[in-house]
Design an enzyme around this catalytic site. Structure first.
Site, PDB file in Angstrom:
ATOM      1  N   LYS A   8       4.624  -8.832  -6.992  1.00 50.92           N
ATOM      2  CA  LYS A   8       4.331  -7.398  -6.937  1.00 50.92           C
ATOM      3  C   LYS A   8       5.399  -6.558  -7.627  1.00 50.92           C
ATOM      4  O   LYS A   8       5.082  -5.569  -8.300  1.00 50.92           O
ATOM      5  CB  LYS A   8       4.156  -6.956  -5.485  1.00 50.92           C
ATOM      6  CG  LYS A   8       2.884  -7.479  -4.839  1.00 50.92           C
ATOM      7  CD  LYS A   8       2.730  -6.955  -3.414  1.00 50.92           C
ATOM      8  CE  LYS A   8       1.432  -7.455  -2.787  1.00 50.92           C
ATOM      9  NZ  LYS A   8       1.279  -6.980  -1.388  1.00 50.92           N
ATOM     10  N   CYS A  59      16.909   4.618  18.066  1.00 51.06           N
ATOM     11  CA  CYS A  59      16.857   5.660  19.105  1.00 51.06           C
ATOM     12  C   CYS A  59      15.414   5.845  19.553  1.00 51.06           C
ATOM     13  O   CYS A  59      15.129   6.005  20.744  1.00 51.06           O
ATOM     14  CB  CYS A  59      17.358   6.995  18.556  1.00 51.06           C
ATOM     15  SG  CYS A  59      19.118   7.121  18.193  1.00 51.06           S
ATOM     16  N   VAL A 115      14.345  -8.723   1.686  1.00 49.99           N
ATOM     17  CA  VAL A 115      15.601  -8.070   2.069  1.00 49.99           C
ATOM     18  C   VAL A 115      16.156  -8.779   3.294  1.00 49.99           C
ATOM     19  O   VAL A 115      15.502  -8.872   4.342  1.00 49.99           O
ATOM     20  CB  VAL A 115      15.373  -6.571   2.363  1.00 49.99           C
ATOM     21  CG1 VAL A 115      16.686  -5.916   2.774  1.00 49.99           C
ATOM     22  CG2 VAL A 115      14.800  -5.875   1.143  1.00 49.99           C
ATOM     23  N   CYS A 121      -3.323  -5.476   9.668  1.00 51.10           N
ATOM     24  CA  CYS A 121      -4.314  -5.224   8.618  1.00 51.10           C
ATOM     25  C   CYS A 121      -5.462  -6.231   8.689  1.00 51.10           C
ATOM     26  O   CYS A 121      -6.592  -5.920   8.319  1.00 51.10           O
ATOM     27  CB  CYS A 121      -3.640  -5.295   7.245  1.00 51.10           C
ATOM     28  SG  CYS A 121      -2.348  -4.067   7.013  1.00 51.10           S
ATOM     29  N   ALA A 149       0.811  -1.214   0.000  1.00 49.84           N
ATOM     30  CA  ALA A 149       0.000   0.000   0.000  1.00 49.84           C
ATOM     31  C   ALA A 149       0.848   1.269   0.000  1.00 49.84           C
ATOM     32  O   ALA A 149       0.616   2.184  -0.790  1.00 49.84           O
ATOM     33  CB  ALA A 149      -0.941  -0.013   1.204  1.00 49.84           C
ATOM     34  N   ASN A 170       7.105  -5.074   8.671  1.00 45.52           N
ATOM     35  CA  ASN A 170       7.609  -5.727   9.880  1.00 45.52           C
ATOM     36  C   ASN A 170       8.851  -5.006  10.390  1.00 45.52           C
ATOM     37  O   ASN A 170       9.612  -4.406   9.623  1.00 45.52           O
ATOM     38  CB  ASN A 170       7.912  -7.208   9.618  1.00 45.52           C
ATOM     39  CG  ASN A 170       9.080  -7.402   8.671  1.00 45.52           C
ATOM     40  OD1 ASN A 170      10.230  -7.482   9.094  1.00 45.52           O
ATOM     41  ND2 ASN A 170       8.804  -7.468   7.378  1.00 45.52           N
ATOM     42  N   PHE A 171       9.049  -5.050  11.701  1.00 43.80           N
ATOM     43  CA  PHE A 171      10.144  -4.306  12.313  1.00 43.80           C
ATOM     44  C   PHE A 171      11.502  -4.948  12.051  1.00 43.80           C
ATOM     45  O   PHE A 171      12.521  -4.253  12.040  1.00 43.80           O
ATOM     46  CB  PHE A 171       9.913  -4.142  13.814  1.00 43.80           C
ATOM     47  CG  PHE A 171       9.172  -2.879  14.144  1.00 43.80           C
ATOM     48  CD1 PHE A 171       9.842  -1.681  14.268  1.00 43.80           C
ATOM     49  CD2 PHE A 171       7.794  -2.891  14.301  1.00 43.80           C
ATOM     50  CE1 PHE A 171       9.172  -0.507  14.545  1.00 43.80           C
ATOM     51  CE2 PHE A 171       7.103  -1.727  14.587  1.00 43.80           C
ATOM     52  CZ  PHE A 171       7.798  -0.522  14.705  1.00 43.80           C
ATOM     53  N   GLU A 172      11.558  -6.253  11.852  1.00 42.88           N
ATOM     54  CA  GLU A 172      12.856  -6.870  11.585  1.00 42.88           C
ATOM     55  C   GLU A 172      13.487  -6.273  10.329  1.00 42.88           C
ATOM     56  O   GLU A 172      14.679  -5.938  10.314  1.00 42.88           O
ATOM     57  CB  GLU A 172      12.708  -8.385  11.431  1.00 42.88           C
ATOM     58  CG  GLU A 172      14.068  -9.069  11.212  1.00 42.88           C
ATOM     59  CD  GLU A 172      13.961 -10.581  11.111  1.00 42.88           C
ATOM     60  OE1 GLU A 172      15.016 -11.204  10.923  1.00 42.88           O
ATOM     61  OE2 GLU A 172      12.853 -11.119  11.218  1.00 42.88           O
ATOM     62  N   ASP A 183      10.213  -6.354  -3.529  1.00 41.33           N
ATOM     63  CA  ASP A 183       9.085  -6.925  -2.799  1.00 41.33           C
ATOM     64  C   ASP A 183       9.160  -8.448  -2.872  1.00 41.33           C
ATOM     65  O   ASP A 183       9.529  -9.010  -3.910  1.00 41.33           O
ATOM     66  CB  ASP A 183       7.741  -6.440  -3.355  1.00 41.33           C
ATOM     67  CG  ASP A 183       6.606  -6.690  -2.378  1.00 41.33           C
ATOM     68  OD1 ASP A 183       6.233  -5.749  -1.663  1.00 41.33           O
ATOM     69  OD2 ASP A 183       6.123  -7.841  -2.313  1.00 41.33           O
TER      70      ASP A 183
END
Length: 340
Positions: free
Chosen positions: A85, A173, A109, A186, A38, A130-132, A59
């Site tokens: 995608k 930080c 990635v 979502c 999105a 995602n935070f990773e 992607d």
């Protein structure tokens, strides 16, 4: 620029803060868009239309019908084709602006490939889920001194902040560890197209400031929007933390990670597995899986439905297993039907 370029970008050239000099900088830039859902489709389309000379679209996923409500570069045909995608986005972007370079990368990635994917980028756009991956991008950007634009959205709420390594706080930080506990996704909270469009547009505006030679016009602040309530909140970004493991102590633990753990995909009841070290012969795998389930194959992936689970396997061995959010179950299914 050619006369055709001047006509194409004429309205942007007339914007005093950009002008011809700024447009030259934009046309010479290389931008990496990490994630093309999105947020990423908004970023990629706006930057392609603005004339960014080279766009790398990264992607790991494929187009589904549920994407079409908010992911602006995709259509029903791409969903029917189970098109990756990155490939579908590149096709659409080339139709929008054939004068720029579009490099699609169907990939997740990881520490092992991030240098190949992001090297040479003058700016990194965050459109991940995602935070990773965000912490990994943060490690790479801080180590290399590359600015990047953080963004996220769920429900009717979204936020963004632009990070200049060495000048502003970095992601760790501000958020030292991934948020704990049950977080909205979502799937559980839904997501509105207007909020992803708004956040992607704000990210792209900061990108144009940087790319046109005006990074000083980017305010070091966090911007949050709720499109349902109409609330807009802005706060000054916190200062750099001298004890931050990434930009303070320069410990790049995510960048140095050796293994990619299974990832539960946002809002998908699905898990991504990235544990195979050798490529997959898609034709051979399709033949093997067809003995136990319904299988489709194209040049980009194998799609199989087996025992209530949906497998999507890519040539590098990466797989998305839909029908479970349990990483252990997904890993077991992968070993059984794809092999380690």
């Amino acid at each position: 620029m050619t006369d055709a370029d001047r006509e194409r970008y004429s309205r942007q050239l007339r914007f005093r803060e950009i002008g011809e000099k700024g447009q030259d900088h934009i046309c010479a830039a290389r931008v990496a868009v990490v994630g093309c859902g999105a947020l990423g489709t908004v970023q990629a389309e706006l930057l392609a239309r603005a004339g960014v000379g080279s766009l790398c679209i990264i992607d790991r996923d494929y187009v589904e019908l549920a994407n079409l409500q908010r992911q602006l570069l995709y259509d029903e045909q791409a969903a029917r084709e189970v098109c990756p995608k990155a490939i579908a986005a590149a096709r659409r972007l080339k139709a929008i602006n054939s004068g720029i370079e579009i490099e699609p990368q169907v990939a997740d990635v990881t520490p092992g490939n991030i240098e190949d994917l992001l090297s040479g980028a003058s700016l990194i756009m965050d459109a991940t889920d995602n935070f990773e991956t965000r912490y990994l991008v943060n490690d790479f950007a801080v180590q290399r001194g590359i600015p990047w634009v953080y963004g996220a959205a769920v429900g009717s709420y979204g936020l963004t902040m632009t990070i200049f390594p060495g000048k502003t706080c970095c992601l760790r930080c501000m958020i030292p560890e991934p948020p704990g506990g049950v977080q909205p996704t979502c799937e559980t909270a839904g997501v509105l197209g207007p909020v992803t469009a708004a956040i992607g547009a704000l990210q792209s505006a900061d990108a144009l400031k940087i790319l046109s030679g005006h990074p000083d016009r980017v305010e070091p602040r966090l911007t949050a929007i709720d499109v349902w309530s109409g609330d807009v909140f802005q706060s000054k970004a916190p200062g750099r933390d001298p004890n931050c493991p990434t930009c303070g102590r320069r410990e790049f633990t995510y960048l140095e990670g050796c293994e990619r753990q299974p990832i539960v995909l946002c809002g998908r009841n699905a898990v991504q597995i990235s544990e195979r070290s050798t490529p997959v012969d898609l034709t051979a795998l399709a033949a093997q899986m067809s003995t136990v389930g319904d299988v489709k194959v194209n040049e980009f992936l194998v799609r199989a439905h087996i025992g209530g689970f949906e497998f999507t396997v890519f040539p590098d061995g990466r797989a998305i297993i839909k029908g479970t959010s349990d990483a252990g179950v997904a890993r077991s299914l992968y070993a059984k039907y794809v092999g380690m």
